[in-house]
Design a protein around this motif. Structure first.
Motif, PDB file in Angstrom:
ATOM      1  N   MET A   1      66.892  40.571  38.893  1.00  0.00           N
ATOM      2  CA  MET A   1      67.121  40.628  37.456  1.00  0.00           C
ATOM      3  C   MET A   1      67.058  39.222  36.880  1.00  0.00           C
ATOM      4  SD  MET A   1      70.460  42.023  35.379  1.00  0.00           S
ATOM      5  CE  MET A   1      70.335  43.624  36.173  1.00  0.00           C
ATOM      6  N   SER A   2      66.329  39.073  35.773  1.00  0.00           N
ATOM      7  CA  SER A   2      66.167  37.765  35.148  1.00  0.00           C
ATOM      8  C   SER A   2      67.185  37.583  34.032  1.00  0.00           C
ATOM      9  CB  SER A   2      64.758  37.634  34.564  1.00  0.00           C
ATOM     10  OG  SER A   2      63.782  37.778  35.577  1.00  0.00           O
ATOM     11  N   PHE A   3      67.804  36.395  33.993  1.00  0.00           N
ATOM     12  CA  PHE A   3      68.759  36.066  32.941  1.00  0.00           C
ATOM     13  C   PHE A   3      68.197  34.938  32.087  1.00  0.00           C
ATOM     14  CE2 PHE A   3      71.436  38.083  36.098  1.00  0.00           C
ATOM     15  CZ  PHE A   3      72.321  38.839  35.327  1.00  0.00           C
ATOM     16  N   TYR A   4      68.327  35.061  30.777  1.00  0.00           N
ATOM     17  CA  TYR A   4      67.880  34.036  29.851  1.00  0.00           C
ATOM     18  C   TYR A   4      69.023  33.720  28.896  1.00  0.00           C
ATOM     19  CZ  TYR A   4      63.194  35.228  31.499  1.00  0.00           C
ATOM     20  OH  TYR A   4      62.094  35.457  32.285  1.00  0.00           O
ATOM     21  N   LYS A   5      69.169  32.471  28.532  1.00  0.00           N
ATOM     22  CA  LYS A   5      70.244  32.048  27.654  1.00  0.00           C
ATOM     23  C   LYS A   5      69.748  31.936  26.223  1.00  0.00           C
ATOM     24  CE  LYS A   5      73.875  28.540  27.178  1.00  0.00           C
ATOM     25  NZ  LYS A   5      74.456  27.299  27.743  1.00  0.00           N
ATOM     26  N   PHE A   6      70.548  32.442  25.292  1.00  0.00           N
ATOM     27  CA  PHE A   6      70.203  32.310  23.879  1.00  0.00           C
ATOM     28  C   PHE A   6      70.372  30.862  23.446  1.00  0.00           C
ATOM     29  CE2 PHE A   6      71.504  36.852  23.888  1.00  0.00           C
ATOM     30  CZ  PHE A   6      70.353  37.395  23.335  1.00  0.00           C
ATOM     31  N   ASP A   7      69.369  30.330  22.748  1.00  0.00           N
ATOM     32  CA  ASP A   7      69.501  29.012  22.139  1.00  0.00           C
ATOM     33  C   ASP A   7      70.242  29.145  20.808  1.00  0.00           C
ATOM     34  OD1 ASP A   7      68.121  27.790  24.205  1.00  0.00           O
ATOM     35  OD2 ASP A   7      66.179  28.073  23.242  1.00  0.00           O
ATOM     36  N   LEU A 273      67.704  36.763  18.848  1.00  0.00           N
ATOM     37  CA  LEU A 273      66.290  36.821  19.206  1.00  0.00           C
ATOM     38  C   LEU A 273      66.145  36.673  20.716  1.00  0.00           C
ATOM     39  CD1 LEU A 273      64.732  34.588  16.384  1.00  0.00           C
ATOM     40  CD2 LEU A 273      65.004  37.069  16.425  1.00  0.00           C
ATOM     41  N   ALA A 274      65.590  37.693  21.351  1.00  0.00           N
ATOM     42  CA  ALA A 274      65.330  37.656  22.793  1.00  0.00           C
ATOM     43  C   ALA A 274      63.837  37.480  23.015  1.00  0.00           C
ATOM     44  CB  ALA A 274      65.826  38.943  23.442  1.00  0.00           C
ATOM     45  N   HIS A 275      63.470  36.507  23.845  1.00  0.00           N
ATOM     46  CA  HIS A 275      62.059  36.159  24.045  1.00  0.00           C
ATOM     47  C   HIS A 275      61.551  36.666  25.396  1.00  0.00           C
ATOM     48  CE1 HIS A 275      62.341  33.363  20.605  1.00  0.00           C
ATOM     49  NE2 HIS A 275      63.552  33.085  21.100  1.00  0.00           N
ATOM     50  N   ALA A 276      60.377  37.242  25.372  1.00  0.00           N
ATOM     51  CA  ALA A 276      59.661  37.606  26.593  1.00  0.00           C
ATOM     52  C   ALA A 276      58.366  36.800  26.584  1.00  0.00           C
ATOM     53  CB  ALA A 276      59.373  39.100  26.628  1.00  0.00           C
ATOM     54  N   ASP A 277      58.399  35.616  27.211  1.00  0.00           N
ATOM     55  CA  ASP A 277      57.270  34.685  27.152  1.00  0.00           C
ATOM     56  C   ASP A 277      56.132  35.113  28.075  1.00  0.00           C
ATOM     57  OD1 ASP A 277      58.660  33.092  25.336  1.00  0.00           O
ATOM     58  OD2 ASP A 277      59.675  32.008  26.964  1.00  0.00           O
ATOM     59  N   LYS A 278      54.997  34.467  27.902  1.00  0.00           N
ATOM     60  CA  LYS A 278      53.853  34.714  28.783  1.00  0.00           C
ATOM     61  C   LYS A 278      54.213  34.339  30.225  1.00  0.00           C
ATOM     62  CE  LYS A 278      50.218  33.957  25.319  1.00  0.00           C
ATOM     63  NZ  LYS A 278      49.025  33.154  24.951  1.00  0.00           N
ATOM     64  N   ALA A 279      53.685  35.108  31.153  1.00  0.00           N
ATOM     65  CA  ALA A 279      53.892  34.888  32.592  1.00  0.00           C
ATOM     66  C   ALA A 279      55.348  35.093  33.011  1.00  0.00           C
ATOM     67  CB  ALA A 279      53.397  33.502  33.009  1.00  0.00           C
ATOM     68  N   HIS A 280      56.161  35.673  32.157  1.00  0.00           N
ATOM     69  CA  HIS A 280      57.542  35.982  32.491  1.00  0.00           C
ATOM     70  C   HIS A 280      57.743  37.490  32.431  1.00  0.00           C
ATOM     71  CE1 HIS A 280      59.657  31.960  32.347  1.00  0.00           C
ATOM     72  NE2 HIS A 280      58.437  31.651  31.898  1.00  0.00           N
ATOM     73  N   LEU A 281      58.748  37.945  33.161  1.00  0.00           N
ATOM     74  CA  LEU A 281      59.131  39.363  33.154  1.00  0.00           C
ATOM     75  C   LEU A 281      57.973  40.264  33.553  1.00  0.00           C
ATOM     76  CD1 LEU A 281      61.226  39.358  29.834  1.00  0.00           C
ATOM     77  CD2 LEU A 281      62.083  39.189  32.168  1.00  0.00           C
ATOM     78  N   ASN A 282      57.248  39.846  34.595  1.00  0.00           N
ATOM     79  CA  ASN A 282      56.105  40.639  35.055  1.00  0.00           C
ATOM     80  C   ASN A 282      56.306  41.183  36.460  1.00  0.00           C
ATOM     81  OD1 ASN A 282      54.298  38.288  33.249  1.00  0.00           O
ATOM     82  ND2 ASN A 282      54.172  40.474  32.788  1.00  0.00           N
ATOM     83  N   HIS A 283      57.566  41.276  36.877  1.00  0.00           N
ATOM     84  CA  HIS A 283      57.876  41.884  38.159  1.00  0.00           C
ATOM     85  C   HIS A 283      59.040  42.841  37.969  1.00  0.00           C
ATOM     86  CE1 HIS A 283      57.562  42.102  42.550  1.00  0.00           C
ATOM     87  NE2 HIS A 283      58.884  42.288  42.522  1.00  0.00           N
ATOM     88  N   SER A 284      59.078  43.886  38.769  1.00  0.00           N
ATOM     89  CA  SER A 284      60.109  44.904  38.636  1.00  0.00           C
ATOM     90  C   SER A 284      60.615  45.332  40.001  1.00  0.00           C
ATOM     91  CB  SER A 284      59.554  46.117  37.876  1.00  0.00           C
ATOM     92  OG  SER A 284      60.488  47.172  37.858  1.00  0.00           O
ATOM     93  N   ASN A 285      61.902  45.670  40.058  1.00  0.00           N
ATOM     94  CA  ASN A 285      62.487  46.225  41.272  1.00  0.00           C
ATOM     95  C   ASN A 285      62.490  47.752  41.265  1.00  0.00           C
ATOM     96  OD1 ASN A 285      63.103  43.715  42.452  1.00  0.00           O
ATOM     97  ND2 ASN A 285      64.981  43.554  41.229  1.00  0.00           N
ATOM     98  N   ASN A 286      61.890  48.303  40.254  1.00  0.00           N
ATOM     99  CA  ASN A 286      61.785  49.759  40.185  1.00  0.00           C
ATOM    100  C   ASN A 286      60.889  50.254  41.320  1.00  0.00           C
ATOM    101  OD1 ASN A 286      60.991  52.470  39.356  1.00  0.00           O
ATOM    102  ND2 ASN A 286      61.884  51.950  37.365  1.00  0.00           N
ATOM    103  N   PRO A 287      61.307  51.275  42.056  1.00  0.00           N
ATOM    104  CA  PRO A 287      60.484  51.770  43.182  1.00  0.00           C
ATOM    105  C   PRO A 287      59.076  52.191  42.770  1.00  0.00           C
ATOM    106  CG  PRO A 287      62.696  52.687  43.283  1.00  0.00           C
ATOM    107  CD  PRO A 287      62.587  51.995  41.970  1.00  0.00           C
ATOM    108  N   THR A 288      58.885  52.571  41.516  1.00  0.00           N
ATOM    109  CA  THR A 288      57.548  52.997  41.083  1.00  0.00           C
ATOM    110  C   THR A 288      56.615  51.820  40.861  1.00  0.00           C
ATOM    111  OG1 THR A 288      58.240  52.969  38.760  1.00  0.00           O
ATOM    112  CG2 THR A 288      58.518  55.040  39.962  1.00  0.00           C
ATOM    113  N   TYR A 289      57.147  50.586  40.965  1.00  0.00           N
ATOM    114  CA  TYR A 289      56.316  49.401  40.748  1.00  0.00           C
ATOM    115  C   TYR A 289      55.361  49.157  41.919  1.00  0.00           C
ATOM    116  CZ  TYR A 289      55.195  44.564  39.471  1.00  0.00           C
ATOM    117  OH  TYR A 289      54.544  43.406  39.127  1.00  0.00           O
ATOM    118  N   ILE A 290      55.747  49.612  43.111  1.00  0.00           N
ATOM    119  CA  ILE A 290      54.903  49.388  44.287  1.00  0.00           C
ATOM    120  C   ILE A 290      54.066  50.633  44.566  1.00  0.00           C
ATOM    121  CG2 ILE A 290      56.530  47.749  45.280  1.00  0.00           C
ATOM    122  CD1 ILE A 290      57.504  49.950  47.126  1.00  0.00           C
ATOM    123  N   LYS A 291      52.999  50.422  45.314  1.00  0.00           N
ATOM    124  CA  LYS A 291      52.074  51.519  45.627  1.00  0.00           C
ATOM    125  C   LYS A 291      52.754  52.530  46.547  1.00  0.00           C
ATOM    126  CE  LYS A 291      47.369  52.365  47.303  1.00  0.00           C
ATOM    127  NZ  LYS A 291      46.135  51.737  47.845  1.00  0.00           N
TER     128      LYS A 291
END
Length: 375
Positions: A1-7, A273-291
Motif C-alpha cells: 500500500m502506498s502512502f502519500y502526504k498532503f502538502d 487534493l490527492a495526486h496520482a502522478d505519472k509512473a505511480h500507483l501502477n501496481h496492485s496486490n489484488n489477486p486479479t492483477y496477476i495472470k
C-alpha cells in the motif's frame, strides 16, 4: 500500500452556508414541524436535542445526565429545593427524549410579560432598521399593548433566521384571510395578502432574525365576516396569531396558521487534493492483477526442510485491449483506482472516498482527486 502526504497547498478549510426551509403548521394549540407527525417518539412540533432520543422509541433505557459541580447547572425539571439538597458529585438524570419546540405567548393589555420586557434593549437597538421596533413610541407601547410573542429555538434555524424569509399565513375555515412577509428585509412584517384585504400594506409586527423572535402587534380586524374565540369572541387579528384561545373561552376551532422561514447554518468543511502522478500507483496486490495460473510461491526443498518463497517470475495479467480476441495488445501496467483512504499521523484510517466508477490508471496518466470532508 502506498502512502502519500498532503502538502500545505493540498488542504483547504472553508465552510458551507445553507438556508434550510422551516415550516410550522398550527391549529388549536397543536404544532406540526415540517409536516412531520410523531417521528421516532418525538412529540409533534418538536425536534430531538440528541440523536440518542430516537432510540427511546425502541424501548431502550438510554438517559442523559449531569453531575452537580461548581457550575451549578441542572435540568429545568429539577426544582431549586431539590437541587440544593444534592451533594457535589451527585448525578442528576433525565429521561429521553429531550425535545424543543416553538412557544407562543399571547398577552392581554397591561398584563405581565417578562419575555417581552427582556426584548426592550434589543428592540430599541434595531430602531435604525425600522421605527416599528421602538419599544415605546406613538406606534404602541410593547410593555402594555396586547400582542403575541413567538419564540423559535435556534436548533431549528441555526445561526440566524434568513432576512426576508418569514412568511406568516392566517386561515379561517381553511380560507386564507391574511399573509405577512418582510418585503423590504428590514424586519417589518407587512400584510401582503390576500390582495385588497383589510390592512394590506400595514405593518403587523417585527422579526428578530438573530434572536429568533416574532412580535405581532397588529390589532386591526383582518376580516369582519368571521369570528372565533381568541380573547373572547372576536374577528381574526394578527395579535391573535397562533393563539389556541384564552381560557375560559373555547378553542379557536375555525382558525389555523402556518409559519415559514429559512434558517442560516454554517457547515465547516475541509477540501483535500490527492495526486496520482505519472509512473505511480501502477501496481496492485489484488489477486486479479496477476495472470491466472501463475505460481506465486515456490516450494524449495533443502533436504530436511521445505521453504516457501515468493516467486520472482510472477506474470502480470495483460488487460490492454486489441482489435482481435488474440493476441492481446502491447503490454502496459494498468490499475484501477476505486478508493482513496485518509489516514492520521499514526496511520489510522479515518475516512474513505469511493469513486462512482473505478478510474483507469496507466503509467503515462496522472490524476488529481478533490476530496471534501464535512466536520
Amino acid at each position: 500500500m502506498s502512502f502519500y502526504k498532503f502538502d500545505s497547498s493540498d488542504i483547504f478549510h472553508n465552510r458551507i452556508k445553507a438556508h434550510p426551509r422551516i415550516r410550522f403548521d398550527i391549529h388549536t394549540g397543536s404544532i406540526y414541524y415540517n409536516e412531520k407527525v410523531n417521528q421516532f417518539g418525538t412529540p409533534n412540533g418538536n425536534i430531538a436535542l440528541q440523536e440518542l432520543a430516537t432510540l427511546k422509541a425502541a424501548g431502550s433505557d438510554y438517559y442523559t445526565f449531569i453531575t452537580k459541580d461548581s457550575g451549578l447547572v441542572a435540568f429545568n425539571t429539577v426544582s431549586t429545593t431539590a437541587f440544593n439538597g444534592l451533594q457535589y458529585g451527585d448525578v442528576i438524570t433525565e429521561s429521553l427524549p429531550q425535545t424543543s419546540s416553538i412557544s407562543i405567548e399571547y398577552h392581554e393589555a397591561d398584563d405581565a410579560r417578562l419575555h417581552v420586557d427582556a426584548l426592550r434593549n434589543i428592540s430599541d437597538y434595531y430602531t435604525y432598521l425600522s421605527e416599528h421596533y421602538t419599544f415605546n413610541s406613538s406606534l404602541g407601547d410593547k410593555a402594555t399593548q396586547s400582542l403575541t410573542l413567538v419564540s423559535i429555538p435556534s436548533i431549528f434555524y441555526g445561526s440566524s433566521i434568513k432576512k426576508g424569509s418569514v412568511d406568516l399565513k392566517f386561515y379561517f375555515t381553511g380560507t386564507l384571510v391574511g399573509q405577512l412577509q418582510d418585503t423590504y428585509k428590514n424586519g417589518n412584517l407587512i400584510q401582503v395578502g390576500p390582495e385588497g384585504s383589510t390592512g394590506s400594506g400595514s405593518v403587523a409586527g417585527v422579526a428578530y432574525y438573530n434572536e429568533g423572535f416574532l412580535l405581532l402587534t397588529g390589532s386591526w380586524s383582518i376580516t369582519e365576516e368571521s369570528a372565533d374565540y381568541y380573547d373572547g369572541l372576536d374577528n381574526p387579528r394578527w395579535k391573535y396569531f397562533a393563539s389556541p384561545g384564552v381560557p375560559p373561552f373555547a378553542e379557536t376551532l375555525s382558525s389555523s396558521y402556518s409559519m415559514e422561514m429559512s434558517g442560516t447554518t454554517y457547515l465547516p468543511a475541509v477540501s483535500m487534493l490527492a495526486h496520482a502522478d505519472k509512473a505511480h500507483l501502477n501496481h496492485s496486490n489484488n489477486p486479479t492483477y496477476i495472470k491466472s495460473g501463475s505460481a506465486t510461491y515456490l516450494n524449495v526443498n533443502t533436504g530436511s526442510t521445505n521453504r516457501y518463497i515468493e516467486s520472482d517470475q510472477i506474470e502480470i495479467k495483460n488487460i490492454v485491449s486489441a482489435s482481435y480476441a488474440a493476441p492481446t495488445g502491447s503490454f502496459e501496467k494498468t490499475t484501477y483506482i476505486s478508493k482513496i483512504g485518509i489516514y492520521d499521523k499514526d496511520r489510522n484510517l479515518i475516512a474513505i472516498t469511493k469513486m462512482a466508477t473505478p478510474i483507469k490508471k496507466t503509467s503515462n496518466r496522472e490524476f488529481k482527486f478533490k476530496l471534501k470532508l464535512d466536520i
